[in-house]
Write an enzyme that holds these catalytic residues in place. Structure first.
Site, PDB file in Angstrom:
ATOM      1  N   ARG A 172       0.832  -1.215   0.000  1.00 21.02           N
ATOM      2  CA  ARG A 172       0.000   0.000   0.000  1.00 21.02           C
ATOM      3  C   ARG A 172       0.858   1.254   0.000  1.00 21.02           C
ATOM      4  O   ARG A 172       0.517   2.245  -0.648  1.00 21.02           O
ATOM      5  CB  ARG A 172      -0.960  -0.030   1.189  1.00 21.02           C
ATOM      6  CG  ARG A 172      -2.070   0.999   1.069  1.00 21.02           C
ATOM      7  CD  ARG A 172      -3.153   0.792   2.104  1.00 21.02           C
ATOM      8  NE  ARG A 172      -2.649   0.923   3.459  1.00 21.02           N
ATOM      9  CZ  ARG A 172      -3.366   0.679   4.560  1.00 21.02           C
ATOM     10  NH1 ARG A 172      -4.619   0.288   4.456  1.00 21.02           N
ATOM     11  NH2 ARG A 172      -2.832   0.819   5.742  1.00 21.02           N
TER      12      ARG A 172
ATOM     13  N   LYS B 191      -3.001   6.509   1.231  1.00 22.98           N
ATOM     14  CA  LYS B 191      -2.753   6.894   2.623  1.00 22.98           C
ATOM     15  C   LYS B 191      -1.811   8.103   2.624  1.00 22.98           C
ATOM     16  O   LYS B 191      -0.616   8.002   2.943  1.00 22.98           O
ATOM     17  CB  LYS B 191      -2.188   5.720   3.422  1.00 22.98           C
ATOM     18  CG  LYS B 191      -2.441   5.858   4.913  1.00 22.98           C
ATOM     19  CD  LYS B 191      -2.333   4.526   5.634  1.00 22.98           C
ATOM     20  CE  LYS B 191      -2.383   4.670   7.132  1.00 22.98           C
ATOM     21  NZ  LYS B 191      -3.661   5.157   7.659  1.00 22.98           N
TER      22      LYS B 191
ATOM     23  N   GLU C 143     -16.637   6.040   4.723  1.00 23.72           N
ATOM     24  CA  GLU C 143     -15.911   5.467   5.856  1.00 23.72           C
ATOM     25  C   GLU C 143     -15.864   6.473   6.993  1.00 23.72           C
ATOM     26  O   GLU C 143     -16.256   7.633   6.835  1.00 23.72           O
ATOM     27  CB  GLU C 143     -14.486   5.046   5.459  1.00 23.72           C
ATOM     28  CG  GLU C 143     -13.574   6.191   5.087  1.00 23.72           C
ATOM     29  CD  GLU C 143     -12.133   5.764   4.811  1.00 23.72           C
ATOM     30  OE1 GLU C 143     -11.683   4.715   5.321  1.00 23.72           O
ATOM     31  OE2 GLU C 143     -11.435   6.511   4.099  1.00 23.72           O
TER      32      GLU C 143
HETATM   33  N1  PLP Z   1      -9.554   4.301   6.767  1.00 24.57           N
HETATM   34  C1  PLP Z   1      -8.776   5.279   7.235  1.00 24.57           C
HETATM   35  C2  PLP Z   1      -9.115   6.681   6.871  1.00 24.57           C
HETATM   36  C3  PLP Z   1      -7.657   4.986   8.026  1.00 24.57           C
HETATM   37  O1  PLP Z   1      -6.876   5.956   8.503  1.00 24.57           O
HETATM   38  C4  PLP Z   1      -7.368   3.639   8.330  1.00 24.57           C
HETATM   39  C5  PLP Z   1      -6.178   3.293   9.104  1.00 24.57           C
HETATM   40  O2  PLP Z   1      -5.170   2.952   8.574  1.00 24.57           O
HETATM   41  C6  PLP Z   1      -8.212   2.651   7.829  1.00 24.57           C
HETATM   42  C7  PLP Z   1      -9.298   3.012   7.058  1.00 24.57           C
HETATM   43  C8  PLP Z   1      -7.947   1.206   8.127  1.00 24.57           C
HETATM   44  O3  PLP Z   1      -6.880   0.681   7.381  1.00 24.57           O
HETATM   45  P1  PLP Z   1      -6.014  -0.505   7.955  1.00 24.57           P
HETATM   46  O4  PLP Z   1      -6.962  -1.567   8.391  1.00 24.57           O
HETATM   47  O5  PLP Z   1      -5.182  -0.964   6.815  1.00 24.57           O
HETATM   48  O6  PLP Z   1      -5.228   0.032   9.082  1.00 24.57           O
HETATM   49  C1  COI Z   2      -4.298   3.353  11.499  1.00 25.21           C
HETATM   50  O1  COI Z   2      -5.285   2.777  11.957  1.00 25.21           O
HETATM   51  O2  COI Z   2      -3.211   2.745  11.339  1.00 25.21           O
HETATM   52  C2  COI Z   2      -4.332   4.755  11.100  1.00 25.21           C
HETATM   53  O3  COI Z   2      -3.448   5.180  10.409  1.00 25.21           O
HETATM   54  C3  COI Z   2      -5.417   5.638  11.579  1.00 25.21           C
HETATM   55  C4  COI Z   2      -4.848   6.830  12.274  1.00 25.21           C
HETATM   56  C5  COI Z   2      -5.878   7.903  12.376  1.00 25.21           C
HETATM   57  C6  COI Z   2      -4.307   6.466  13.631  1.00 25.21           C
END
Ligand code: PLP
Ligand code: COI
Length: 338
Positions: A77, A179, A215
């Site tokens: 990612r 991200k 989301e």
């Molecule tokens: N959506 C947002 C905006 C986030 O910041 C995160 C955190 O990383 C997620 C979703 C969840 O992604 P992940 O499960 O890969 O941490």
């Molecule tokens: C995560 O869950 O890893 C994120 O980056 C979300 C952040 C707002 C702490």
């Protein structure tokens, strides 16, 4: 660990990993005790937000040794975000070695599994070389630091409250699926507004029509309906959550019908349970969503959400079989790049 409960805060740890890119090549990278980064005032990360990052956790396994959850997916990612922002992606080998080295060096700060905590690992890619015109930087830093953390939402077990916002932090066909720090800067005020009104976090609708669920500010969302169906938005303007991908697999393993599709906001009325997923959020039950005058309420935690939470976290802490090969141990050899 300290007497204060682990929340989700930056706590400086002794070691972090850093590699630099210039003239088409990455340095080998090394651990450093220096927690600051000195960069040029013309650095593109400061002016044009040429920056992206990752988030993953290392969990204490049954013998106390650190484990990583789906770290290869974070490497992939970050590559995708970097390419979109015209930054040189760290090769997978460098990413994995940086994460391993950082966690291994700070392993004495890994919270015990029974504290429900983890070492949160934050890989960061920033443009540090100067440019005044709108062009990519001539130099980049890839840094990985970590911090011991507990639950992201302090009221998580009781179920959090989400407030649907009428504003957007990303655009249709924009940057929402990457991200990139800029997405989060645009959401800071909206999350703060939601908190000021007594909610835990903001819930975004699709930026084109404001008709579909997108989301939450820091996590993806899902609902359980009809007793055995898990529904989650298939939107192109949300971050593809690695935790959600794992949850969907675990739901299929449990025999649930999994639907990733457009979810009209009114469908909240059909949800028996709702939750959000992310590395920081893990699986947090949602107790309530407010949309204008309407308030939707859900069982928190509902039976499916609780069972999926148990399945996910037991795999993450190495307490149950890992049929999908998601967990990797952190070892001295891998930290050294063997
Ligand atoms: N959506 C947002 C905006 C986030 O910041 C995160 C955190 O990383 C997620 C979703 C969840 O992604 P992940 O499960 O890969 O941490
Ligand atoms: C995560 O869950 O890893 C994120 O980056 C979300 C952040 C707002 C702490």
């Amino acid at each position: 660990m300290a007497d204060t409960p682990l929340g989700f805060f930056y706590r400086e740890t002794p070691w972090r990993f850093q590699a630099e890119w210039a003239d088409g090549a990455w340095t080998e990278g090394e651990l450093t005790s220096e927690s600051t980064i000195t960069i040029d005032e013309g650095a593109t990360c400061l002016h044009y937000a040429q920056q992206c990052f990752e988030g993953l956790k290392s969990y204490a396994g049954p013998d106390g040794a650190p484990l990583l959850f789906r770290v290869d997916q974070n490497a992939a990612r970050l590559r995708r975000s970097a390419e979109r922002l015209l930054m040189p992606p760290p090769p997978e080998e460098l990413f994995l070695r940086g994460v391993q080295a950082c966690v291994h060096a700070n392993r004495h700060l890994l919270p015990a599994a029974d504290e429900g905590g983890a070492l949160y690992v934050r890989p960061l890619l920033i443009g540090v070389g100067p440019n005044l015109g709108l062009r990519p930087a001539p130099r980049y830093v890839f840094r990985v630091f970590c911090s011991p953390v507990g639950p992201y939402f302090s009221d998580g077990l009781k179920g959090i409250k989400l407030l649907v916002t009428e504003q957007d932090r990303v655009a249709p066909r924009g940057m929402g699926s990457y991200k990139a720090g800029g997405n989060y800067a645009g959401g800071l005020m909206l999350t703060a507004n939601a908190k000021a009104q007594g909610h835990t976090e903001v819930l975004y609708l699709d930026p084109r029509e404001h008709r579909l669920l997108d989301e939450a500010g820091s996590a993806n969302v899902f609902g359980i309906r009809d007793g055995n169906t898990l529904v989650t938005p298939g939107s192109a303007s949300i971050l593809p959550s690695i935790t959600m991908d794992s949850l969907l697999q675990l739901a299929r393993d449990r025999g649930l019908d999994v639907q990733r599709r457009d979810v009209p906001v009114e469908e909240l009325a059909d949800f028996e349970e709702m939750g959000c997923t992310g590395t920081a959020a893990v699986i947090t039950p949602v107790a309530q969503v407010t949309h204008g005058e309407r308030v939707y309420r859900f069982a928190a935690p509902g039976a499916h959400t609780k069972a999926l939470y148990d399945a996910l976290t037991q795999i993450q802490y190495g307490l149950r079989e890992d049929p999908h090969g998601w967990v990797t141990p952190v070892t001295a050899a891998q930290a050294a790049g063997a």
